[in-house]
Design a protein around this motif. Structure first.
Motif, PDB file in Angstrom:
ATOM      1  N   GLN A   1       4.264 -13.588  57.315  1.00 37.65           N
ATOM      2  CA  GLN A   1       3.143 -14.331  57.870  1.00 37.65           C
ATOM      3  C   GLN A   1       3.403 -15.838  57.852  1.00 37.65           C
ATOM      4  N   VAL A   2       4.057 -16.334  56.810  1.00 37.73           N
ATOM      5  CA  VAL A   2       4.415 -17.753  56.772  1.00 37.73           C
ATOM      6  C   VAL A   2       5.404 -18.066  57.884  1.00 37.73           C
ATOM      7  N   ALA A   3       6.383 -17.183  58.102  1.00 36.59           N
ATOM      8  CA  ALA A   3       7.378 -17.405  59.148  1.00 36.59           C
ATOM      9  C   ALA A   3       6.734 -17.405  60.534  1.00 36.59           C
ATOM     10  N   GLN A   4       5.789 -16.528  60.750  1.00 31.05           N
ATOM     11  CA  GLN A   4       5.203 -16.387  62.083  1.00 31.05           C
ATOM     12  C   GLN A   4       4.096 -17.399  62.349  1.00 31.05           C
ATOM     13  N   GLN A   5       3.345 -17.784  61.314  1.00 33.50           N
ATOM     14  CA  GLN A   5       2.185 -18.648  61.540  1.00 33.50           C
ATOM     15  C   GLN A   5       2.425 -20.094  61.153  1.00 33.50           C
ATOM     16  N   GLY A   6       3.535 -20.373  60.498  1.00 32.20           N
ATOM     17  CA  GLY A   6       3.864 -21.742  60.163  1.00 32.20           C
ATOM     18  C   GLY A   6       3.074 -22.285  58.993  1.00 32.20           C
ATOM     19  N   LEU A   7       3.076 -23.607  58.873  1.00 34.33           N
ATOM     20  CA  LEU A   7       2.515 -24.251  57.690  1.00 34.33           C
ATOM     21  C   LEU A   7       1.055 -24.650  57.857  1.00 34.33           C
ATOM     22  N   THR A   8       0.491 -24.453  59.061  1.00 33.23           N
ATOM     23  CA  THR A   8      -0.920 -24.771  59.262  1.00 33.23           C
ATOM     24  C   THR A   8      -1.795 -23.757  58.517  1.00 33.23           C
ATOM     25  N   ASN A   9      -2.766 -24.278  57.781  1.00 31.63           N
ATOM     26  CA  ASN A   9      -3.663 -23.411  56.989  1.00 31.63           C
ATOM     27  C   ASN A   9      -2.858 -22.461  56.099  1.00 31.63           C
ATOM     28  N   LEU A  10      -1.830 -22.994  55.457  1.00 28.65           N
ATOM     29  CA  LEU A  10      -0.914 -22.156  54.683  1.00 28.65           C
ATOM     30  C   LEU A  10      -1.624 -21.403  53.561  1.00 28.65           C
ATOM     31  N   ALA A  11      -2.558 -22.052  52.883  1.00 31.15           N
ATOM     32  CA  ALA A  11      -3.257 -21.388  51.778  1.00 31.15           C
ATOM     33  C   ALA A  11      -4.010 -20.164  52.272  1.00 31.15           C
ATOM     34  N   THR A  12      -4.668 -20.285  53.437  1.00 28.65           N
ATOM     35  CA  THR A  12      -5.400 -19.151  54.005  1.00 28.65           C
ATOM     36  C   THR A  12      -4.446 -18.046  54.427  1.00 28.65           C
ATOM     37  N   VAL A  13      -3.325 -18.434  55.044  1.00 24.62           N
ATOM     38  CA  VAL A  13      -2.327 -17.455  55.485  1.00 24.62           C
ATOM     39  C   VAL A  13      -1.819 -16.633  54.301  1.00 24.62           C
TER      40      VAL A  13
END
Length: 523
Positions: free
Chosen positions: A455-467
């Motif tokens: 999920q970090v790889a696909q969604q990036g660093l935006t809203n990382l805590a929520t991801v």
């Protein structure tokens, strides 16, 4: 998400439920009409699920829970059931008293003492018992003769169905107040009560079922808000947190790189099980760091992983970490079976999202968690939680406070796993005691790390805590789903951790195809 699915996510305290009901009554819906509706739904459930339970004893309390029970008694009587009522009280709420008077007018036998009731119980003339003594909101212990009656009922072989909550259970904590009914089935009314997600209540609830009686969402949201602080973790919430879709040009380096640091000579199995959980997650690349003496074994069992052997101590634990390019990883999972972690500061100093379990937790302090710059997820069981946070209360409230204090996402393991961040708590209702096996948590660590990395790889660093928090929730749900699936396939005795890892993807595929959670009836 339609209304029945939304209802499954709500989880209320006694005070919240009272406030919701007060809004319904203030809007003009009569209390008597609500009692008729609720009891009608219970009677319909009974007629559908237990048509052969013709001989029924109804336990009726003095309040509206007792009123519900008396209306059900009336309806079953009118459908030809052989109903008897046990109600050892002198004073009743007016509406309950009215229903009691009408039940007597119908000729339904009414008992006020255990001696009168004991004969049908002793001769097993009763097929099923309906418990309507006390529902939500009970705050005082059950004592005296009534407590003795409940203890005797619990010792009988006759199945008990409780209305809303088993009598004697505290609505919020799930604790037994003195003593409590041990139900085979609990028909929770309108909204799930907080007790249904508390470990203390699990021996009493049996199989919990939500009985919807059409509470308007506007009333629920007026009390709980659009995003309640406490929610049940439903499949509808969990599935979108899993990396079930990939772009057509995906390759192993774009769908997550996970670093797992685990194992020692004494606990080599923990590293292997974490690796199996990680591989089952579908993550693009797993790098597994283990003591050098375990490297060959890990390669043989996990041929898809990159296995790095680390210098080890005389006792077979990792002595120092090998050179690692921290920035290449999307998530680090650290802790299972390590035995000692003198080098853990290097891991904590990494900016990469970090999952800490087992010895990874035993080697740190709460202050180190608070001071860490990167996103952190911790997965303590209750003993590890108490060691790490000795000044906090245990349980769900403690998990929330720990998350608020440290900024970490707290996954508190147990019969009902809780996931807390600094403003919300999710409670996973799906579980099975088949997961009470050494190594189940190691599989979860690998699985969770793999889902986080993807999920970090696909969604990036935006809203990382929520991801990262969402990924933790998805992994908890998936892990429980696999446990239930394996339990159903192999019995409660057959869910060893390797089998659990092997069932992760078949269980998920089965759910995606059929949309049905494997159901294991307690008892």
């Amino acid at each position: 998400m339609d209304k029945p699915e939304i209802l499954q996510s709500f989880c209320v305290t006694a005070q919240q439920m009272q406030a919701i009901e007060a809004q319904i009554f203030a809007a003009g819906f009569p209390v008597a009409a609500l009692m008729e509706k609720v009891a009608g739904r219970i009677a319909d459930y009974w007629l559908k699920d237990w048509p052969q339970s013709q001989n029924v004893i109804v336990l009726a309390g003095p309040g509206h829970n007792g009123g519900d029970a008396l209306v059900v008694a009336r309806e079953l009587h009118l459908h030809g059931y052989n109903v008897s009522i046990y109600s050892p009280f002198e004073g009743y709420k007016p509406l309950t008293a009215d229903h009691g008077r009408y039940c007597r007018s119908l000729g339904i036998p009414w008992y006020q003492t255990w001696t009168e009731l004991a004969t049908p119980l002793g001769s097993l003339a009763c097929d099923r018992i309906l418990d309507g003594l006390f529902g939500f909101g009970l705050s005082r212990p059950l004592e005296g003769e009534l407590a003795k009656v409940i203890d005797r009922l619990n010792q009988s072989p006759i199945p008990i169905v409780s209305i809303d909550l088993p009598s004697g259970i505290h609505t919020d904590s799930g604790e037994a107040l003195g003593t409590a009914i041990r139900a085979e089935t609990t028909l929770c009314l309108g909204l799930w009560k907080r007790a249904c997600l508390q470990e203390a209540a699990q021996p009493y609830l049996g199989h919990p079922v939500l009985i919807d009686f059409d509470i308007p969402l506007t009333n629920i949201e007026a009390v709980l808000g659009l995003e309640p602080d406490v929610q049940r973790l439903t499949p509808e919430k969990a599935l979108p947190t899993l990396p079930l879709k990939r772009p057509p040009l995906a390759h192993k380096y774009t769908v997550g790189q996970l670093l797992v640091i685990a194992g020692s000579r004494q606990y080599g199995g923990a590293a292997l099980l974490s690796g199996h959980g990680a591989m089952a997650s579908g993550v693009g690349m797993v790098t597994l760091v283990v003591p050098a003496s375990l490297r060959s074994l890990a390669i043989a069992q996990l041929p898809g992983a990159l296995v790095i052997g680390a210098e080890e101590t005389a006792a077979g634990a990792i002595a120092t970490l090998p050179p690692l390019d921290w920035d290449r990883y999307h998530t680090i999972a650290c802790g299972p079976g390590l035995a000692q972690v003198s080098w853990l500061t290097a891991v904590l100093n990494s900016p990469v999202p970090l999952l800490l379990d087992a010895d990874g937790l035993n080697g740190i302090t709460a202050a180190q968690l608070t001071n860490r710059q990167g996103i952190t997820v911790i997965t303590p069981h209750p003993g590890e939680f108490r060691r790490l946070f000795p000044d906090l209360i245990s349980g769900h409230d403690g998990a929330i406070m720990a998350a608020q204090t440290t900024g970490a996402t707290v996954v508190l393991k147990g019969a009902k796993v809780a996931i807390a961040n600094n403003h919300q708590l999710w409670l996973n209702p799906h579980s099975t005691p088949a997961l009470a096996r050494g190594g189940s948590g190691d599989v979860l660590t690998g699985l969770m790390g793999g889902v986080m990395a993807q999920q970090v790889a696909q969604q990036g660093l935006t809203n990382l805590a929520t991801v990262v928090t969402d990924a933790a929730m998805g992994a908890v749900w998936w892990h429980a789903l696999a446990g239930l699936y394996a339990h159903k396939q192999r019995t409660i005795l057959g869910v060893d951790p390797l089998e659990l890892a092997h069932c992760l993807n078949p269980a998920l595929a089965d759910y995606l195809a059929n949309g049905i959670m494997p159901e294991i009836i307690a008892g």
